[in-house]
Design an enzyme around this catalytic site. Sequence first.
Site, short mmCIF file in Angstrom:
data_model
loop_
_atom_site.label_atom_id
_atom_site.label_comp_id
_atom_site.label_asym_id
_atom_site.label_seq_id
_atom_site.Cartn_x
_atom_site.Cartn_y
_atom_site.Cartn_z
N ARG A 65 0.81 -1.22 0.00
CA ARG A 65 0.00 0.00 0.00
C ARG A 65 0.84 1.27 0.00
O ARG A 65 0.46 2.27 -0.56
CB ARG A 65 -0.92 0.00 1.23
N LYS A 172 0.16 -18.41 6.74
CA LYS A 172 -0.69 -18.58 7.90
C LYS A 172 -0.89 -17.23 8.58
O LYS A 172 -0.07 -16.34 8.32
CB LYS A 172 -0.10 -19.61 8.86
N ASP A 201 2.77 -24.02 5.37
CA ASP A 201 3.07 -24.32 6.77
C ASP A 201 4.56 -24.58 6.76
O ASP A 201 5.00 -25.64 6.31
CB ASP A 201 2.30 -25.56 7.24
N HIS A 202 5.34 -23.61 7.19
CA HIS A 202 6.77 -23.72 6.92
C HIS A 202 7.42 -24.91 7.63
O HIS A 202 8.51 -25.33 7.26
CB HIS A 202 7.51 -22.40 7.22
N LYS A 206 10.76 -27.99 6.49
CA LYS A 206 11.99 -28.31 7.23
C LYS A 206 12.43 -29.73 6.85
O LYS A 206 11.62 -30.65 6.84
CB LYS A 206 11.75 -28.22 8.74
N GLU A 240 10.17 -22.36 22.45
CA GLU A 240 10.79 -21.16 21.89
C GLU A 240 11.38 -20.32 23.01
O GLU A 240 10.73 -20.14 24.05
CB GLU A 240 9.76 -20.34 21.12
N HIS A 264 1.43 -26.06 12.73
CA HIS A 264 2.70 -26.79 12.75
C HIS A 264 2.62 -28.09 13.56
O HIS A 264 3.08 -29.14 13.13
CB HIS A 264 3.81 -25.92 13.35
C1 BG6 Z 1 5.52 -19.10 13.18
C2 BG6 Z 1 4.84 -18.51 14.37
O1 BG6 Z 1 4.60 -19.75 12.35
O2 BG6 Z 1 6.49 -20.03 13.60
C3 BG6 Z 1 5.84 -17.88 15.30
O3 BG6 Z 1 3.90 -17.53 13.96
C4 BG6 Z 1 6.93 -18.85 15.66
O4 BG6 Z 1 5.21 -17.39 16.48
C5 BG6 Z 1 7.51 -19.48 14.41
O5 BG6 Z 1 7.92 -18.17 16.38
C6 BG6 Z 1 8.47 -20.59 14.77
O6 BG6 Z 1 9.12 -21.04 13.63
P1 BG6 Z 1 10.51 -21.76 13.72
O7 BG6 Z 1 10.80 -22.19 12.32
O8 BG6 Z 1 11.48 -20.76 14.24
O9 BG6 Z 1 10.34 -22.91 14.66
#
Ligand code: BG6
Length: 510
Positions: A65, A172, A201-202, A206, A240, A264
């Site tokens: 934007r 997401k 969904d990253h 992995k 985390e 995840h």
């Molecule tokens: C994201 C979340 O999808 O994944 C974050 O929104 C989180 O809150 C992150 O910190 C964690 O990803 P990774 O790859 O560092 O485990």
Amino acid sequence: MAQKDRECPTIHSSNGAAHQDTPPCVLTIFGATGDLAKRKLLPALYNLMAQKLLPDEFVIVGYGRRPQDEGQFRDGFAEGIKEFARLDWDEAVWNKLKERIFYQQGAYNEAASFKTLQDRLDQLSKQFNAGPNRMFYMATPPDEFAPIIENLGQLRQGNNHADGWCRLIIEKPFGRDLASAHELNMLLGRYFNEDEVFRIDHYLGKETVQNILVLRFANAIWEPLWNNHYIDHVQIVVAEEVGVGRRAGYYESSGALRDMVVNHMMQLVSLVAMEPPVALTANAIRDEKVKVLRAIRKFSPEEMVKYTVRGQYEGYKQEEGVAPDSRTETYVAMKLWVDSWRFSGVPFYLRHGKDLPRRNTEIVVRWKDTPCVLFNDSCDKLKSNMLILRIQPNEGFALRANAKVPGSGNDIRDVRMDFDYSDAFGAEPPEAYERLLRDALIGDGTLFTRRDEAEAAWSIADTVLEGWKNAPAPFSYKPKTWGPAEADEFMAEDGRRWHEPGTASDATDS
Ligand code: BG6
């Protein structure tokens, strides 16, 4: 059977992807001035280009934007790449990438802006010979998803590039409950086929997550023991170290369940519990994963709450953007049952939290104990066999077994057999976004969430969220601890303990 005698029928496998050329394409990133583009997307594109996995006929258009000077927009990414890209900085690679990056200012909810975008894409495509293929990446806040889909859909209806493809990658959170996820799916379905939609969904990108399937299905030793006859329970821990920091504004309306568990962690549950797919194709794999999600036992919201523990770290309420009386959970522990033939009766314990002592994601499969008739004297020293899949960091896995301590007598101690990715393969695994971006570009949806998977996961999360509405506020826990004491009591009630990830300690011993 000897290796050469193995039957090897033709399998439609997504493994071919590695050898497939990435086709020419114009990639548009919505929300290109945001953090995700800087920290993940552009570094991933840089890595792909450095590995010659992007064609010359490739253009990246950032859409946002805010007005932006195109030169500054490009240079802004250089810093992100230097800081976050896996591969070292190479001026030549950057120069090649840089001349393919453009910026287009526009609104998300105005058809006219999208028409202008389309003209720009066509013009750039001609300039770089990138042809009719179009990829759109939605990296905006989720409120913008619907207007973008609607506008792209309308544009598409009016102008179908019959000879090219048009795909969407959606970040997401995909919805904030079952109803909103369903609504989004309906909207997508109005304009796009399911195989044109890539819900990211990253975690699925992995390497170690992908390795779960290889470990399970390419080795003869696990499958016979991978069931309720032998497995006592499974733990999935995503810890985390950081708090919510600058993301408090988003997090406050999300919480740990929506942010990590519904996507995840549910993906990890399905990969651990799924049956072997009939082929390594996107749909065959996702068919099996969705069955797991559907097999998760349903409870009433009130009952479901009994199988969860919510926590909030001390100091969360003082983060900028957080309500002083916030009930948002930054920690969640829960117990699930997958009522499939294979896993009936085996509890799955999940725990995730922010501001814990370490960043560690691990899956622990713990087998039942052997009878203690032979080693009566050392019975207390016998440890259950345990497979620890280290998703991150120190990617690899370890198997715990009992061994005799050298010397006279029959002393027994547990030992570990360890596999470490970087030791074995001499390289760090690629970044999740590299793999996922390329897979979407070559049209392989295996590592993306299918429509039914997203909804099945939300139907479980919805029950929990409903139950929490009338439950007491989350328990507080001290930063850099393993969460509220109540979560330990919750495990103790089952005669078990949480596995402490990232240590040699095998805390799952009861
Ligand atoms: C994201 C979340 O999808 O994944 C974050 O929104 C989180 O809150 C992150 O910190 C964690 O990803 P990774 O790859 O560092 O485990």
